[in-house]
Design an enzyme around this catalytic site. Structure first.
Site, PDB file in Angstrom:
ATOM      1  N   ASP A  30      -7.338  -4.572  -4.478  1.00 41.87           N
ATOM      2  CA  ASP A  30      -5.909  -4.456  -4.192  1.00 41.87           C
ATOM      3  C   ASP A  30      -5.742  -3.248  -3.271  1.00 41.87           C
ATOM      4  O   ASP A  30      -5.764  -2.102  -3.711  1.00 41.87           O
ATOM      5  CB  ASP A  30      -5.129  -4.285  -5.495  1.00 41.87           C
ATOM      6  CG  ASP A  30      -3.630  -4.120  -5.242  1.00 41.87           C
ATOM      7  OD1 ASP A  30      -3.240  -4.014  -4.058  1.00 41.87           O
ATOM      8  OD2 ASP A  30      -2.870  -4.086  -6.223  1.00 41.87           O
ATOM      9  N   LYS A  90       2.749  -2.503   2.023  1.00 40.29           N
ATOM     10  CA  LYS A  90       3.116  -1.166   2.508  1.00 40.29           C
ATOM     11  C   LYS A  90       2.873  -0.984   4.018  1.00 40.29           C
ATOM     12  O   LYS A  90       3.708  -1.378   4.814  1.00 40.29           O
ATOM     13  CB  LYS A  90       2.403  -0.100   1.683  1.00 40.29           C
ATOM     14  CG  LYS A  90       2.769  -0.233   0.174  1.00 40.29           C
ATOM     15  CD  LYS A  90       2.398   0.959  -0.637  1.00 40.29           C
ATOM     16  CE  LYS A  90       2.507   0.721  -2.126  1.00 40.29           C
ATOM     17  NZ  LYS A  90       3.691   1.189  -2.769  1.00 40.29           N
ATOM     18  N   TYR A 120      -2.170  -0.515 -10.963  1.00 44.43           N
ATOM     19  CA  TYR A 120      -0.913  -1.249 -10.852  1.00 44.43           C
ATOM     20  C   TYR A 120      -1.050  -2.283  -9.739  1.00 44.43           C
ATOM     21  O   TYR A 120      -1.529  -1.964  -8.643  1.00 44.43           O
ATOM     22  CB  TYR A 120       0.228  -0.281 -10.526  1.00 44.43           C
ATOM     23  CG  TYR A 120       1.586  -0.946 -10.387  1.00 44.43           C
ATOM     24  CD1 TYR A 120       2.222  -1.511 -11.486  1.00 44.43           C
ATOM     25  CD2 TYR A 120       2.234  -1.001  -9.149  1.00 44.43           C
ATOM     26  CE1 TYR A 120       3.469  -2.117 -11.360  1.00 44.43           C
ATOM     27  CE2 TYR A 120       3.485  -1.595  -9.017  1.00 44.43           C
ATOM     28  CZ  TYR A 120       4.095  -2.155 -10.128  1.00 44.43           C
ATOM     29  OH  TYR A 120       5.329  -2.752 -10.001  1.00 44.43           O
TER      30      TYR A 120
HETATM   31  C1  LIG Z   1      -1.957  -1.014  -5.506  1.00 45.26           C
HETATM   32  C2  LIG Z   1      -0.619  -1.672  -5.546  1.00 45.26           C
HETATM   33  N1  LIG Z   1      -0.542  -3.000  -5.674  1.00 45.26           N
HETATM   34  C3  LIG Z   1       0.639  -3.644  -5.700  1.00 45.26           C
HETATM   35  C4  LIG Z   1       1.820  -2.954  -5.603  1.00 45.26           C
HETATM   36  C5  LIG Z   1       3.139  -3.680  -5.619  1.00 45.26           C
HETATM   37  O1  LIG Z   1       3.684  -3.652  -4.350  1.00 45.26           O
HETATM   38  P1  LIG Z   1       5.290  -3.825  -4.148  1.00 45.26           P
HETATM   39  O2  LIG Z   1       5.919  -2.647  -4.775  1.00 45.26           O
HETATM   40  O3  LIG Z   1       5.440  -3.917  -2.660  1.00 45.26           O
HETATM   41  O4  LIG Z   1       5.665  -5.097  -4.815  1.00 45.26           O
HETATM   42  C6  LIG Z   1       1.790  -1.573  -5.476  1.00 45.26           C
HETATM   43  C7  LIG Z   1       3.042  -0.795  -5.390  1.00 45.26           C
HETATM   44  O5  LIG Z   1       3.084   0.398  -5.434  1.00 45.26           O
HETATM   45  C8  LIG Z   1       0.540  -0.907  -5.435  1.00 45.26           C
HETATM   46  O6  LIG Z   1       0.455   0.417  -5.318  1.00 45.26           O
END
Ligand SMILES: Cc1ncc(COP(=O)(O)O)c(C=O)c1O
Length: 503
Positions: A313, A341, A218
């Site tokens: 990511d 985060k 994700y």
């Molecule tokens: C690996 C990863 N990338 C991107 C995101 C998206 O981040 P946000 O929820 O702050 O938009 C998340 C959210 O859980 C994530 O776990």
């Protein structure tokens, strides 16, 4: 920490509850005047609080007493239910983000009132050991006093400038010092925004359009990523999302995680067309899944050979899987990194980072446009800076590694000794467990987990005072505030719950 004690008291417009624990004392009010659309809870709420107080004092009495009362343990979430009944009328599904809904585990989401350290307290006065931690940010423990102090000091100086602040330099330096691939950083306001911007940068820099992503990973809700995505998309069983332009979705090629041959095949088929490979270096959005030995290094090699960029990511793994993130732990340096985060310490902060020659493609240094009114928000920067400062203290990652390993070891033993098939693992403060004998190397394997069993496990753990993410397909998190006692209590709770669930 003492458990919360709720005392119903009179209030002209409804009922006032006084919640006190070591977090402090807070007041909240129910009744038509103060909470529109909600029924006053005068009679029932009092009984719910009283029930919870009785339940808690029994739980405090220790494991033996707990066994004796196991059959009568019932979680009273009357106030949460009232609030959710109102919420579904005013917000889609009653939540501000789909992963908060309890669709895959049944029942209503728990509505929270306060959190401190490793504990979170709901509006009915139930206290839980928290392994969600706001889906990752609170690695130093929720509402950490030092972070609150840093945030308050900054808030008094100003909430937002819409102009540069020195705090941005400081947090950028801290990230560059820690994360091997980072030479320059652009701050944004969420992980989603970081990933959308980084995908644009990949395309702008390489002049190519196609992006490879992995099933069950994700990267936020950007159009390019809503193809076979993990997290809430997987939890809700959606494969794609309506509203995403077919032309955008078709530029995303999906392969299974941990399958190097699948990547080679795509590069053979689409020579000269791939802008880059996007992945979670350690997956947290299909449950917790580690890369196979050599997988990340091979990806690095293949992308280099094909003139494509590699992006890790690290929105979830950044500053969680070691201070320098997964890239530092596995000693594989991607071209680009996305963060979120932890770097916001509980505030909405995201970032993308990479070497100068790529990052200077971004406006105003270069032609790729990306902007944000609240980007680099000073309060978020202050929270992030303090969080990283705490994480740099000696022994932090060793502690996180030790307690999390013990937790998973205990959970797996609790499952297996009660006849359940289970597998799982952890790295520093991230962990997960599946109800399948495994091994789980990708989302396809993760889907073999017995999600009906997870549902029962999740409910049972809630009733035992342990808050887990409401989906089999989310990793769990620990923090510096989790004590060894929290861990042992969680394992004991899991033993009781798993003994009650048929194998
Ligand atoms: C690996 C990863 N990338 C991107 C995101 C998206 O981040 P946000 O929820 O702050 O938009 C998340 C959210 O859980 C994530 O776990």
């Amino acid at each position: 920490m003492t458990r919360s004690k709720f005392t119903p008291g009179p209030f002209p417009c409804g009922v006032m509850f006084v919640a006190s624990n070591s977090i402090g004392t807070s007041l909240f009010v129910t009744g038509k005047t103060h909470v529109r659309h909600l029924q006053p809870l005068a009679k029932n709420a009092g009984s719910c609080s009283a029930k919870n107080t009785r339940r808690k004092s029994r739980m405090q009495a220790g494991a033996t007493t707990l066994k004796a009362v196991a059959s009568e343990r019932r979680l009273c979430t009357q106030r949460s239910e009232e609030i959710m009944r109102d919420a579904v009328n005013v917000m889609p599904g009653g939540v501000s983000s789909p992963v908060r809904a309890f669709r895959s585990v049944g029942g209503n989401p728990i509505v929270f009132e306060s959190t401190k350290g490793s504990k979170i307290v709901d509006v009915d006065g139930n206290e839980y050991i928290d392994y969600v931690l706001s889906f990752g940010p609170s690695v130093v423990g929720s509402a950490n006093d030092e972070v609150i102090e840093a945030v308050s000091t900054q808030a008094r100086k100003g909430l937002s400038f819409g102009a540069p602040s020195y705090l941005e330099n400081q947090l950028a330096h801290a990230i560059i010092d820690a994360v091997p691939s980072a030479e320059m950083v652009r701050f944004v306001s969420s992980g989603t925004e970081a990933c959308i911007s980084a995908a644009r940068l990949m395309r702008a820099y390489t002049g190519r359009e196609k992006i490879i992503k992995m099933t069950g990973c994700y990267h936020g809700h950007g159009d390019s990523f809503l193809v076979s995505a993990g997290s809430g998309v997987a939890t809700l069983g959606l494969s794609d999302s309506p509203g995403v332009l077919k032309s955008v979705a078709s530029a995303t090629i999906v392969v299974p995680y941990n399958n190097i041959e699948a990547i080679r095949e795509v590069f053979r088929k689409h020579q000269g067309e791939i802008a880059g490979v996007f992945l979670e270096p350690v997956v947290g959005n299909s449950g917790f899944i580690e890369p196979l030995p050599g997988y990340l290094a091979e990806l690095r090699e293949i992308t280099k050979q094909n003139g494509a960029l590699l992006l890790f990511d690290e929105v979830m793994t950044g500053f969680r899987i070691s201070y320098g993130g997964a890239q530092s732990h596995f000693d594989v340096t991607p071209d680009l990194t996305t963060l979120g985060k932890v770097i916001g310490g509980g505030y909405p902060v995201g970032a993308y980072a990479g070497p100068r020659h790529i990052m200077e493609t971004v406006a105003p240094a270069g032609p790729m446009y990306q902007a944000g009114t609240l980007s680099g928000s000073p309060v978020g920067m202050a929270a992030g800076l303090k969080t990283l400062e705490i994480l740099r203290r000696p022994g932090t990652y060793e502690y996180l590694q030790r307690i999390t390993q013990r937790l998973v070891e205990g959970l797996l033993d609790a499952a297996r000794s009660n006849g359940h098939e289970a597998c799982g693992g952890s790295l520093y403060s991230m962990f997960g467990m599946f109800f399948t004998k495994g091994p789980v190397h990708n989302f396809e394997d993760a889907k073999k987990s017995d999600t009906e069993k997870f549902k029962k496990f999740h409910r049972g753990m809630l009733e035992e005072g342990v808050y887990l993410a409401p989906s089999q397909f989310e990793a769990g998190f620990t923090s510096l505030a989790h004590t060894e006692d929290d861990i042992e209590r969680t394992i004991e709770a899991a033993r009781r719950v798993l003994a009650r669930i048929p194998a």
